[in-house]
Design an enzyme around this catalytic site. Sequence first.
Site, PDB file in Angstrom:
ATOM      1  N   SER A 180      49.990  59.622  88.108  1.00 32.48           N
ATOM      2  CA  SER A 180      48.704  59.107  87.643  1.00 32.48           C
ATOM      3  C   SER A 180      48.225  57.956  88.534  1.00 32.48           C
ATOM      4  O   SER A 180      48.156  58.104  89.752  1.00 32.48           O
ATOM      5  CB  SER A 180      48.823  58.685  86.169  1.00 32.48           C
ATOM      6  OG  SER A 180      47.556  58.412  85.622  1.00 32.48           O
ATOM      7  N   ASP A 190      43.351  68.482  82.576  1.00 37.98           N
ATOM      8  CA  ASP A 190      43.577  67.034  82.671  1.00 37.98           C
ATOM      9  C   ASP A 190      42.280  66.297  82.345  1.00 37.98           C
ATOM     10  O   ASP A 190      41.282  66.436  83.052  1.00 37.98           O
ATOM     11  CB  ASP A 190      44.034  66.688  84.094  1.00 37.98           C
ATOM     12  CG  ASP A 190      44.535  65.257  84.229  1.00 37.98           C
ATOM     13  OD1 ASP A 190      44.040  64.381  83.489  1.00 37.98           O
ATOM     14  OD2 ASP A 190      45.412  65.017  85.073  1.00 37.98           O
ATOM     15  N   HIS A 233      47.119  65.878  81.201  1.00 40.01           N
ATOM     16  CA  HIS A 233      47.394  64.906  82.261  1.00 40.01           C
ATOM     17  C   HIS A 233      48.879  64.618  82.428  1.00 40.01           C
ATOM     18  O   HIS A 233      49.418  64.656  83.539  1.00 40.01           O
ATOM     19  CB  HIS A 233      46.645  63.604  81.949  1.00 40.01           C
ATOM     20  CG  HIS A 233      46.924  62.498  82.911  1.00 40.01           C
ATOM     21  ND1 HIS A 233      46.588  62.575  84.245  1.00 40.01           N
ATOM     22  CD2 HIS A 233      47.522  61.282  82.733  1.00 40.01           C
ATOM     23  CE1 HIS A 233      46.945  61.451  84.846  1.00 40.01           C
ATOM     24  NE2 HIS A 233      47.522  60.662  83.960  1.00 40.01           N
TER      25      HIS A 233
END
Length: 332
Positions: free
Chosen positions: A141, A262, A292
């Site tokens: 991320s 996502d 995600h």
Amino acid sequence: MPAEQPPAQPETPPNFWGHTPEDEYYTSQGVRNTKSFFETPNGKIFTQSFVPLDLPVKATVFMTHGYGSDTSWLFQKICISFANWGYAVFAADLLGHGRSDGIRCYLGDMEKIAATSLTFFLNVRNSELYRHLPAFLFGESMGGAATMLMYLQSEPYTWTGLIFSAPLFVMPENMKPSKVRLFMFGLLFGMADTWASMPDNKMVGKAIKDPEKLKIIAGNPRRYTGKPRVGTMRELARVCEYIQNSFSKVTAPFLTVHGTADGVTCPTSSELLYEKASSEDKTLKLYEGMYHSLIQGEPDENANIVLGDMRAWIDERVEKYGQKLFLFEEIV
């Protein structure tokens, strides 16, 4: 009559697995865990290592967590997985996160934050014990953006390869900070940079598909739950643009993975990296319908698919490039 006492609240366990002592848990997982603080010019950062107990170490992997998270709680399940495959894993809480120094979740200078973790990673990577082994950077991320900055800050050939899990290289429209809002805060001459005053889009619920894992993640006592800070959103927007303009500088082998559903970072992040990077060895994997948090937040059957792909990729690169590393070191 004595007043009626409220029902006792269940005690929050010290770790996501419950009350089992840490040493006992890690031994049951086949790893040796160490924790320490590392002094840097920018402050003290909390670090961890996960080394396989009964396997020879094939390579080192240096992991960076995402926004508002830290290296404990569920993130360490990723670290443990890699250690179980024969990799020595090292992770650090980013400045402003977990047990590291800094204002909570303030990312006003991502270059400095990346350089701080990189100081620790290079200290290990260049140590006598590990310098001869292949070495990989891993970022999840927002940690993917930090990892990319670390790569761009490193000398050529420092890293054998890169692994990105749902990296933040392109900000989704619903995450982009309002230019008007940033302009208004900018009129305060930087005074508002650390204010937790930006809109909160409740990204955690959009990141985690498995409701039971969402409960576990929400129980992390070190997870940041406040609104995003002004300087954080300003800097993330800048860094995403900078990284996109730097994709062509990426020459190392890499794997980047993303879920097509996502709702936090754009799958475009991985697609653009794959399209524009100069690397000859590059791999993109998109997982239909996954959210995600591909490893921490998906049902186990999905998470295991992602982990299986990561294991196959890194094992193949260690086999392919490990001998070249020895030859290169002999030359220099």
